[in-house]
Design an enzyme around this catalytic site. Sequence first.
Site, PDB file in Angstrom:
ATOM      1  N   LYS A  22      51.584  30.806 -97.814  1.00 24.76           N
ATOM      2  CA  LYS A  22      50.539  32.340 -99.076  1.00 24.76           C
ATOM      3  C   LYS A  22      50.946  30.628-100.538  1.00 24.76           C
ATOM      4  CE  LYS A  22      53.778  34.234-101.649  1.00 24.76           C
ATOM      5  NZ  LYS A  22      53.382  33.869-103.120  1.00 24.76           N
ATOM      6  N   ARG A  92      51.024  36.309-109.487  1.00 21.28           N
ATOM      7  CA  ARG A  92      51.486  35.227-110.241  1.00 21.28           C
ATOM      8  C   ARG A  92      50.457  34.094-110.871  1.00 21.28           C
ATOM      9  NH1 ARG A  92      54.531  35.005-114.151  1.00 21.28           N
ATOM     10  NH2 ARG A  92      55.079  33.754-114.653  1.00 21.28           N
ATOM     11  N   ILE A 123      55.974  30.965-119.157  1.00 25.27           N
ATOM     12  CA  ILE A 123      55.111  30.124-118.377  1.00 25.27           C
ATOM     13  C   ILE A 123      55.256  28.244-119.448  1.00 25.27           C
ATOM     14  CG2 ILE A 123      53.735  30.853-117.126  1.00 25.27           C
ATOM     15  CD1 ILE A 123      51.343  31.617-119.472  1.00 25.27           C
ATOM     16  N   ARG A 396      51.000  41.645 -99.874  1.00 27.74           N
ATOM     17  CA  ARG A 396      50.473  40.610-100.771  1.00 27.74           C
ATOM     18  C   ARG A 396      51.129  38.986 -99.950  1.00 27.74           C
ATOM     19  NH1 ARG A 396      52.974  41.243-106.421  1.00 27.74           N
ATOM     20  NH2 ARG A 396      51.787  39.622-106.945  1.00 27.74           N
TER      21      ARG A 396
HETATM   22  N1  EPU Z   1      60.056  28.190-115.726  1.00 22.53           N
HETATM   23  C1  EPU Z   1      60.161  28.576-116.646  1.00 22.53           C
HETATM   24  N2  EPU Z   1      59.104  28.322-117.235  1.00 22.53           N
HETATM   25  C2  EPU Z   1      58.144  27.899-116.626  1.00 22.53           C
HETATM   26  C3  EPU Z   1      57.773  27.798-115.222  1.00 22.53           C
HETATM   27  C4  EPU Z   1      58.799  28.336-114.234  1.00 22.53           C
HETATM   28  O1  EPU Z   1      61.022  28.485-117.542  1.00 22.53           O
HETATM   29  O2  EPU Z   1      57.164  27.453-117.416  1.00 22.53           O
HETATM   30  C5  EPU Z   1      61.402  28.668-114.911  1.00 22.53           C
HETATM   31  C6  EPU Z   1      61.384  30.636-113.729  1.00 22.53           C
HETATM   32  O3  EPU Z   1      61.647  31.484-114.992  1.00 22.53           O
HETATM   33  C7  EPU Z   1      62.336  30.004-112.617  1.00 22.53           C
HETATM   34  C8  EPU Z   1      62.448  28.429-112.771  1.00 22.53           C
HETATM   35  O4  EPU Z   1      61.598  28.022-113.676  1.00 22.53           O
HETATM   36  O5  EPU Z   1      63.487  30.376-113.439  1.00 22.53           O
HETATM   37  C9  EPU Z   1      61.049  28.054-111.094  1.00 22.53           C
HETATM   38  O6  EPU Z   1      60.059  28.630-111.028  1.00 22.53           O
HETATM   39  P1  EPU Z   1      58.795  28.072-110.392  1.00 22.53           P
HETATM   40  O7  EPU Z   1      58.076  27.814-111.842  1.00 22.53           O
HETATM   41  O8  EPU Z   1      59.395  26.926-109.320  1.00 22.53           O
HETATM   42  O9  EPU Z   1      58.136  29.006-109.277  1.00 22.53           O
HETATM   43  P2  EPU Z   1      56.476  29.372-109.452  1.00 22.53           P
HETATM   44  O10 EPU Z   1      56.020  28.765-109.357  1.00 22.53           O
HETATM   45  O11 EPU Z   1      56.546  31.030-110.615  1.00 22.53           O
HETATM   46  C10 EPU Z   1      56.560  29.705-107.196  1.00 22.53           C
HETATM   47  C11 EPU Z   1      56.688  30.499-105.948  1.00 22.53           C
HETATM   48  C12 EPU Z   1      57.533  31.698-105.970  1.00 22.53           C
HETATM   49  C13 EPU Z   1      58.872  30.994-105.313  1.00 22.53           C
HETATM   50  C14 EPU Z   1      59.236  29.486-106.714  1.00 22.53           C
HETATM   51  C15 EPU Z   1      60.067  28.419-106.548  1.00 22.53           C
HETATM   52  C16 EPU Z   1      53.651  30.917-106.502  1.00 22.53           C
HETATM   53  C17 EPU Z   1      52.698  31.190-106.657  1.00 22.53           C
HETATM   54  N3  EPU Z   1      54.705  31.248-106.917  1.00 22.53           N
HETATM   55  O12 EPU Z   1      56.787  30.183-108.305  1.00 22.53           O
HETATM   56  O13 EPU Z   1      57.132  32.382-104.443  1.00 22.53           O
HETATM   57  O14 EPU Z   1      60.084  31.424-106.076  1.00 22.53           O
HETATM   58  O15 EPU Z   1      57.921  28.811-106.620  1.00 22.53           O
HETATM   59  O16 EPU Z   1      59.729  27.888-105.249  1.00 22.53           O
HETATM   60  O17 EPU Z   1      53.779  29.613-105.331  1.00 22.53           O
HETATM   61  C18 EPU Z   1      57.622  34.750-103.463  1.00 22.53           C
HETATM   62  O18 EPU Z   1      56.805  33.763-102.933  1.00 22.53           O
HETATM   63  O19 EPU Z   1      58.414  35.431-103.269  1.00 22.53           O
HETATM   64  C19 EPU Z   1      57.710  33.560-104.838  1.00 22.53           C
HETATM   65  C20 EPU Z   1      58.159  34.329-105.229  1.00 22.53           C
END
Ligand code: EPU
Length: 417
Positions: A22, A92, A123, A396
Amino acid sequence: MERIVIEGGFPLKGTITIGGAKNSAVALIPAALLANDVCTIKNVPNITDRDALFDIVKWLNCDINQDNSTIMIDPRNLKNVLITEELSVKLRASYYFMGVLLGKYKHVEIYFPGGCNIGSRPIDIHLNGFKALGAKVTKKGHKYILDAEELKGNTINLKFASVGATINIMFAAVYAKGTTIIKNAAKEVEIINIMDFLNNMGAKISGAGTDTIVIEGVENLHGAKIEVIPDRIEAGTYILIGSLLGDNLKIDGIVPEHNKALLEKLSEMGVKYQLEEHSIIMNKSEDLKPINVKTEVYPGFPTDLNQPMSVLMTQANGKCVMEETIWEKRIGHYPYLQKLGANITLDGNKATIIGKTKLNGTETNATDLRAGAALILAGLIASGKTYIYDIDYILRGYENIINKLSNVGAKIKIEKI
Ligand code: EPU
């Protein structure tokens, strides 16, 4: 309305085949719009997050053709119009259109993304990366307008190794002038899949999978092909199900190395499994030892397996601790596990789970994708019937989960009410 109904306690035997990841697919689909010709993506999982991305791709006037799990995206007639809030809040990964459209057209208008409610999910790291490349960010309510005269390569040190920000900055930087270096980049294996796709289009990126990614800007990206890597979180979820109920249950189409952190913890608990090159055979283990788990960025124990793992912990003999460090609210499943009979004490993001407890079926709600997966695990081992509401969260991200489990002997179905 629909709900999942599970009658628990049946052993599972046969084979479950893992689909495409995913979290890779949801970045590869937007990435195709960076190319100037048709792209082919194989092994795309059949999940509703995919459909939500298709809606955005079509909204941007790009054609999609589909042949089972292979999709062809034609970006040649792309119109860079505002991505509405209705489209962006469905998932997301809509935020990947920020990097893609900014990178290709130096302009994007889009609303704040949606996604599971597992924390505040800012973000800022994405936006700071875009700014470092020369973009101006204007926020009007939930709407973002990103603009740049030109994008110039820069060295960007991420304050946290964010998966989404690492990928989004790669997208914005592929067409930028000069060299971009992302430091403290996320190392998740999905990022290597994204780099490979972009390089197949003619990008010059190296270092994905390490904490330093180097992107030399190019002037053109052509059509290309890529295959989505196997979903390590789907695999991990079924491996955990096999630890609870497997009778020589084979989980096929995996990359064992991607599940190393999980397998190490299972060995520590005394779970019985046999690894093959691309599969694993799981057997129910009676005498599980208690363990402690703390989620970490890759290659540590994945946050996305925290919730399913906590169900296995309810069956260990003694005190387990599950500590979440990535998301502040990945705890929505615990009240329902308690309702099923588990002995769990929560202290913020740290759960102390004392086993072994018998679980009894009851009514539950999926509060997010992996909470839903955890409730399926719980329902499969509980006596009697477990009902799960809000199942859209589960669909999803888990392709054909009802069929995959029914085919190996689970009594699980979706019921209209
Ligand atoms: N964070 C920030 N600012 C940002 C981005 C992230 O503070 O601009 C923080 C987040 O709040 C969080 C941490 O950094 O505390 C990690 O966030 P990350 O950006 O790594 O997560 P993501 O890219 O939004 C992806 C997956 C998630 C998975 C995480 C960690 C996608 C669409 N989502 O999220 O997947 O948990 O990486 O591996 O790729 C899931 O599949 O259940 C899921 C939530």
